[in-house]
Design an enzyme around this catalytic site. Structure first.
Site, mmCIF file in Angstrom:
data_model
loop_
_atom_site.group_PDB
_atom_site.id
_atom_site.type_symbol
_atom_site.label_atom_id
_atom_site.label_comp_id
_atom_site.label_asym_id
_atom_site.label_seq_id
_atom_site.Cartn_x
_atom_site.Cartn_y
_atom_site.Cartn_z
ATOM 1 N N ASP A 208 1.784 62.346 22.427
ATOM 2 C CA ASP A 208 1.685 63.081 23.704
ATOM 3 C C ASP A 208 0.514 64.046 23.614
ATOM 4 O O ASP A 208 -0.053 64.259 22.542
ATOM 5 C CB ASP A 208 3.009 63.828 23.950
ATOM 6 C CG ASP A 208 3.221 64.130 25.424
ATOM 7 O OD1 ASP A 208 2.324 63.860 26.244
ATOM 8 O OD2 ASP A 208 4.303 64.660 25.770
ATOM 9 N N HIS A 345 4.230 55.208 33.584
ATOM 10 C CA HIS A 345 4.302 56.674 33.679
ATOM 11 C C HIS A 345 2.925 57.325 33.832
ATOM 12 O O HIS A 345 2.732 58.169 34.717
ATOM 13 C CB HIS A 345 5.012 57.221 32.434
ATOM 14 C CG HIS A 345 5.081 58.709 32.373
ATOM 15 N ND1 HIS A 345 5.818 59.458 33.269
ATOM 16 C CD2 HIS A 345 4.497 59.608 31.526
ATOM 17 C CE1 HIS A 345 5.688 60.753 32.961
ATOM 18 N NE2 HIS A 345 4.903 60.866 31.923
HETATM 19 C C1 HEM Z 1 10.833 63.485 28.872
HETATM 20 C C2 HEM Z 1 9.954 63.285 29.828
HETATM 21 C C3 HEM Z 1 8.529 62.842 29.605
HETATM 22 C C4 HEM Z 1 7.994 62.116 28.581
HETATM 23 C C5 HEM Z 1 8.726 61.530 27.379
HETATM 24 C C6 HEM Z 1 6.582 61.996 28.845
HETATM 25 C C7 HEM Z 1 5.696 61.330 28.005
HETATM 26 C C8 HEM Z 1 4.351 61.189 28.250
HETATM 27 C C9 HEM Z 1 3.421 60.507 27.381
HETATM 28 C C10 HEM Z 1 3.786 59.868 26.052
HETATM 29 C C11 HEM Z 1 2.202 60.552 27.950
HETATM 30 C C12 HEM Z 1 0.911 59.936 27.402
HETATM 31 C C13 HEM Z 1 0.136 60.885 26.550
HETATM 32 C C14 HEM Z 1 -0.926 61.664 27.284
HETATM 33 O O1 HEM Z 1 -1.689 61.094 28.080
HETATM 34 O O2 HEM Z 1 -0.997 62.876 27.055
HETATM 35 C C15 HEM Z 1 2.345 61.265 29.199
HETATM 36 C C16 HEM Z 1 1.314 61.535 30.074
HETATM 37 C C17 HEM Z 1 1.472 62.253 31.239
HETATM 38 N N1 HEM Z 1 2.640 62.739 31.770
HETATM 39 FE FE1 HEM Z 1 4.474 62.634 30.925
HETATM 40 N N2 HEM Z 1 6.291 62.631 30.016
HETATM 41 C C18 HEM Z 1 7.449 63.172 30.509
HETATM 42 C C19 HEM Z 1 7.596 63.900 31.667
HETATM 43 C C20 HEM Z 1 6.580 64.158 32.561
HETATM 44 C C21 HEM Z 1 6.724 64.911 33.776
HETATM 45 C C22 HEM Z 1 8.008 65.543 34.286
HETATM 46 C C23 HEM Z 1 5.480 64.938 34.364
HETATM 47 C C24 HEM Z 1 5.024 65.568 35.653
HETATM 48 C C25 HEM Z 1 5.740 65.951 36.646
HETATM 49 C C26 HEM Z 1 4.572 64.219 33.497
HETATM 50 C C27 HEM Z 1 3.226 64.056 33.739
HETATM 51 C C28 HEM Z 1 2.342 63.414 32.907
HETATM 52 C C29 HEM Z 1 0.909 63.360 33.155
HETATM 53 C C30 HEM Z 1 0.158 64.010 34.298
HETATM 54 C C31 HEM Z 1 0.357 62.618 32.108
HETATM 55 C C32 HEM Z 1 -1.123 62.273 31.881
HETATM 56 C C33 HEM Z 1 -1.454 60.947 32.466
HETATM 57 C C34 HEM Z 1 -2.932 60.604 32.350
HETATM 58 O O3 HEM Z 1 -3.774 61.502 32.456
HETATM 59 O O4 HEM Z 1 -3.268 59.428 32.162
HETATM 60 N N3 HEM Z 1 5.275 63.747 32.424
HETATM 61 N N4 HEM Z 1 3.662 61.643 29.360
#
Ligand code: HEM
Ligand SMILES: *[C@@H]1O[C@H](CO)[C@@H](O)[C@H](O)[C@H]1NC(C)=O
Ligand SMILES: *[C@@H]1O[C@H](CO)[C@@H](O)[C@H](O)[C@H]1NC(C)=O
Ligand SMILES: *[C@@H]1O[C@H](CO)[C@@H](O)[C@H](O)[C@H]1NC(C)=O
Ligand SMILES: *[C@@H]1O[C@H](CO)[C@@H](O)[C@H](O)[C@H]1NC(C)=O
Ligand SMILES: *[C@@H]1O[C@H](CO)[C@@H](O)[C@H](O)[C@H]1NC(C)=O
Ligand SMILES: *[C@@H]1O[C@H](CO)[C@@H](O)[C@H](O)[C@H]1NC(C)=O
Length: 482
Positions: A208, A345
Site C-alpha cells: 500500500d 479498486h
Molecule cells: C480496508 C480497505 C482498503 C484496502 C485494503 C485498500 C487497499 C489499497 C491498495 C493495496 C492500494 C494500491 C496501492 C497504492 O496505489 O497505494 C490502494 C490504492 C488506493 N486506494 Fe485503497 N484500500 C482500502 C480502502 C480505501 C478507501 C476507503 C479509499 C477511498 C475512499 C481508498 C482509496 C484508494 C486510492 C485513491 C488509491 C490509489 C489508486 C491509484 O492512484 O491508482 N482505499 N488501496
C-alpha cells in the site's frame, strides 16, 4: 508553495530541542540521535526522503490513535501552549538525524471546535455534520460501528507514532501528563506495521502507499504520478473551491475510518472464483482474481502492466509501478478488461484515462496503517475471521464531499461508474458498499470480462470513524488563543 506550512498541517511532533519539553520525556527520548530511520521504505514506495512519504503508511511503527473528549477547554488551550512550541516541520521528519522518538498529530471534530469556542463556519457541511450522519451517503449501516463513533460526541483525536514501543508509551503518557484532566480518552486503537517482508503491506497482503497525488510546485512527480493544485488538499490554497476563514490556511480535513478486513474470507472467495486461464495452477488463478479485484498484485505491480503474473521487480520500482493509464495500442479502452477490470479498486478510485480530461478534482492523500494481529493458522484453515484486524484509514483533502465521500459514494459504490464502457462495471469488489445488500461486479475473469459476479459478502466492514479538521500550525495557534 510552502513545504513547511503544508506539512505543519499534517505532521505535528516535538522538535528535538523543544523548550519546554513534555515533562515526562527525558533528554534521551526527546532528543534522539537516531541510528535507524523511523520511516520504512519497502521496495515499491517512492524513495525517502519524499514529501508524500511522511503521510503514508511508511512509519516503521506502532501507532496509537486516541479519540478524546475535551473536558476543560480553557485548561486545554492553556496547556496546549506548552505543546505548540514543540511543534516542528517535516524537514525534521525526513532527516533521520533529527527525527523525534515519537511523532504527534492532533485534529478536531466539529463538536470539538465548538467546544473550544470556534464558531466560524469552515464551510464543509460533510465535516460539520460528522461521519455518523454521513453513513447513509456511504451506503453503510452503523450496526457494525464501534459505539464511540455513533453520534457526534468525540471532540478530537491525537495520533502518536514511533518505531519503538517504549517511545510510544512515553509519548502517550507525556501527552496525558501535560494535558492532564483537560481531556479524557474515550477510545483508542493501536496500529501496527506488519512484520518482516509484509512491512508496508495491508492485511490482504498488498503493498500500500504507492500512488499518491503530488502538489503543484513540489519538485518533479514520479512517472505516472498525478499533480493536483494545492487547494485540493489544503484549505485556502489555489483551487480550494470554498470560501473559508482566513486563519484556516494550509489546514486539511481528514476522514478517519476503522475498516475491518475479513482476510480468510477474501482468500476463500478467490479460491472459489479462480480466473480461468488455461495452464494456470489453482493458486495462480486465485491470486490473479485477487490482483484483478485490487488492480495490483501483492508486490504492487499494476495488473494493467502485468496482466497475468505478478512481476515483483516492477512492483518494487517506483519509477515504473505507477506509470500506466489503462490504454494499450491495439486495444479499445471502452471494452478492454484483459489488462485491468473497470471495477478494480485502484481504477474506481483513480480512473486515469477513463475520464477525459483526467480528473484533478477528486484526489485524496492516504495515510493508513494496519491494525490487529496476523491471520492465525486456525483462521486460515477455517476460512473465518476470529480476531479483528484491518486498516486505520486516513484520507486528507480540502473538501470531504469531493474527496473521501465522493470516492466512496459516486465511484466505488456506483455500479455505473465508470460510464461509457462496453459493460456496466459494478461495484469496487474490495471497498464498494451497498447498504449490506448484495453486491455485484464484472471483469474478475479476463477470459470472461463481461461475466457478472455476485460477491458473497463485504470483505471490508466499516467500524465507523469521524471527520476531523487537522489544523496547520498557525491555525492551531488561532484555535488555542481564541
Ligand atoms: C480496508 C480497505 C482498503 C484496502 C485494503 C485498500 C487497499 C489499497 C491498495 C493495496 C492500494 C494500491 C496501492 C497504492 O496505489 O497505494 C490502494 C490504492 C488506493 N486506494 Fe485503497 N484500500 C482500502 C480502502 C480505501 C478507501 C476507503 C479509499 C477511498 C475512499 C481508498 C482509496 C484508494 C486510492 C485513491 C488509491 C490509489 C489508486 C491509484 O492512484 O491508482 N482505499 N488501496
Ligand atoms: C523497524 O525497526 C526495527 C527496530 O529498530 C528494526 O529491527 C526493523 O528492521 C525495522 N523494519 C524496517 C522494515 O525497517
Ligand atoms: C443506502 O440507504 C440510504 C438510507 O436508507 C439511502 O439514502 C441510500 O441511497 C442507500 N444507498 C444505496 C447505494 O443504496
Ligand atoms: C462557502 O463557499 C462558497 C463558495 O465560495 C460560498 O459561496 C459560500 O458563501 C461559503 N459559505 C460560508 C458559510 O462561508
Ligand atoms: C498513456 O500511456 C502511454 C504509455 O506510457 C502513453 O503513450 C499515452 O500517451 C498515455 N495516454 C494518455 C492519454 O495520457
Ligand atoms: C470501442 O468500443 C466502443 C464500445 O464497445 C465502440 O463504441 C467504439 O466504436 C470502439 N472504438 C473503436 C475505435 O473501435
Ligand atoms: C449483474 O447482476 C446484477 C444483479 O442481478 C444486475 O443488477 C446487473 O445489471 C448485472 N450487470 C450486468 C453487467 O450484467
Amino acid at each position: 508553495m510552502k513545504l513547511t506550512a503544508l506539512l505543519g498541517g499534517l505532521t505535528i511532533f516535538p522538535a528535538p530541542q523543544s523548550v519546554p519539553r513534555f515533562p515526562a520525556l527525558g533528554p534521551t527520548t526527546s532528543r534522539s540521535v537516531r541510528t535507524n530511520n523511523m520511516l520504512i521504505n519497502p521496495p515499491g514506495h517512492p524513495p525517502v526522503p519524499h514529501l508524500d512519504e511522511v503521510t503514508t503508511s511508511s512509519f516503521n511503527i506502532s501507532n496509537v490513535q486516541a479519540e478524546v473528549l475535551i473536558v476543560d477547554p480553557t485548561g486545554f488551550k492553556k496547556l496546549m501552549n506548552m505543546v505548540i512550541p514543540t511543534i516542528s516541520t517535516v524537514d525534521i521528519m525526513l532527516d533521520m538525524s533529527t527525527q523525534p522518538s515519537a511523532s504527534l498529530n492532533m485534529a478536531f471534530s466539529q463538536t470539538g471546535l465548538h467546544k473550544l469556542g470556534i464558531q466560524d463556519n469552515l464551510n464543509d457541511t460533510v465535516f460539520s455534520g460528522g461521519q455518523f450522519a454521513d453513513a447513509p451517503n456511504l451506503a453503510e449501516s452503523t450496526n457494525t460501528w464501534v459505539s464511540q463513533f455513533k453520534g457526534t460526541s468525540i471532540h478530537g483525536v491525537y495520533i502518536t507514532a514511533s518505531d519503538s514501543s517504549n517511545s510510544l508509551m512515553q509519548q502517550n503518557s507525556a501527552l496525558q501528563t501535560v494535558l492532564g484532566t483537560t481531556i479524557q480518552v474515550v477510545y483508542s486503537i493501536q496500529g501496527q506495521a506488519r512484520p518482516g517482508d509484509q512491512a508496508g503491506h495491508e492485511h490482504f497482503g498488498f503493498l500500500d502507499g504507492i500512488s499518491q497525488p503530488t502538489i503543484e510546485g513540489f519538485g518533479t512527480p514520479l512517472p505516472g504520478q498525478v499533480t493536483v493544485p494545492a487547494g485540493k488538499l489544503l484549505l485556502n490554497r489555489e483551487q480550494d473551491q470554498m470560501t473559508r476563514p482566513s486563519w484556516t490556511i494550509d489546514s486539511s480535513f481528514v476522514a478517519f475510518r476503522q475498516l475491518k478486513q475479513l482476510v480468510p474470507e477474501f482468500n476463500t472467495f478467490a479460491n472459489d472464483h479462480p480466473a480461468s486461464i488455461p495452464g494456470m495452477s489453482q493458486a495462480q488463478a486465485a491470486e490473479l482474481t485477487q490482483a484483478r479485484m485490487m488492480g495490483r498484485w501483492k508486490s504492487g505491480a499494476p495488473v494493467d502492466l502485468a496482466p497475468l503474473f505478478d512481476d515483483p521487480v516492477l512492483g518494487a520500482d517506483p519509477t515504473r509501478n505507477n506509470n500506466f493509464n489503462y490504454t494499450h495500442p491495439g486495444f479499445n479502452s471502452s471494452s478492454d478488461q484483459i489488462h485491468c477490470p473497470f471495477s478494480a479498486h485502484i481504477r474506481k478510485n483513480v480512473p486515469r484515462t477513463d475520464l477525459d480530461p483526467i480528473d484533478l478534482a477528486h484526489h485524496i492523500l492516504r495515510s493508513g496503517i494496519p491494525y490487529g494481529p496476523e491471520v492465525t493458522e486456525v483462521e486460515q484453515q477455517s476460512g473465518q475471521t476470529m480476531m479483528e484486524r484491518g486498516l486505520l484509514f486516513l484520507a486528507v483533502q480540502s473538501n470531504i464531499a469531493s474527496g473521501f465521500q465522493f470516492l466512496q459514494k459516486a465511484w466505488m459504490n456506483n455500479p455505473e461508474f465508470v460510464k461509457h464502457k462496453s459493460v456496466l462495471p459494478g461495484l469496487d469488489p474490495v471497498m464498494g458498499q451497498n447498504n449490506g445488500s448484495a453486491r455485484f461486479t464484472t471483469g474478475l475473469d479476463p477470459m470472461n470480462p463481461e461475466g457478472n459476479t455476485t460477491l458473497p459478502m463485504q470483505f471490508v466492514v466499516s467500524r465507523g470513524g469521524e471527520y476531523f479538521f487537522m489544523p496547520s500550525l498557525s491555525a492551531l495557534r488561532h484555535i488555542i488563543s481564541s
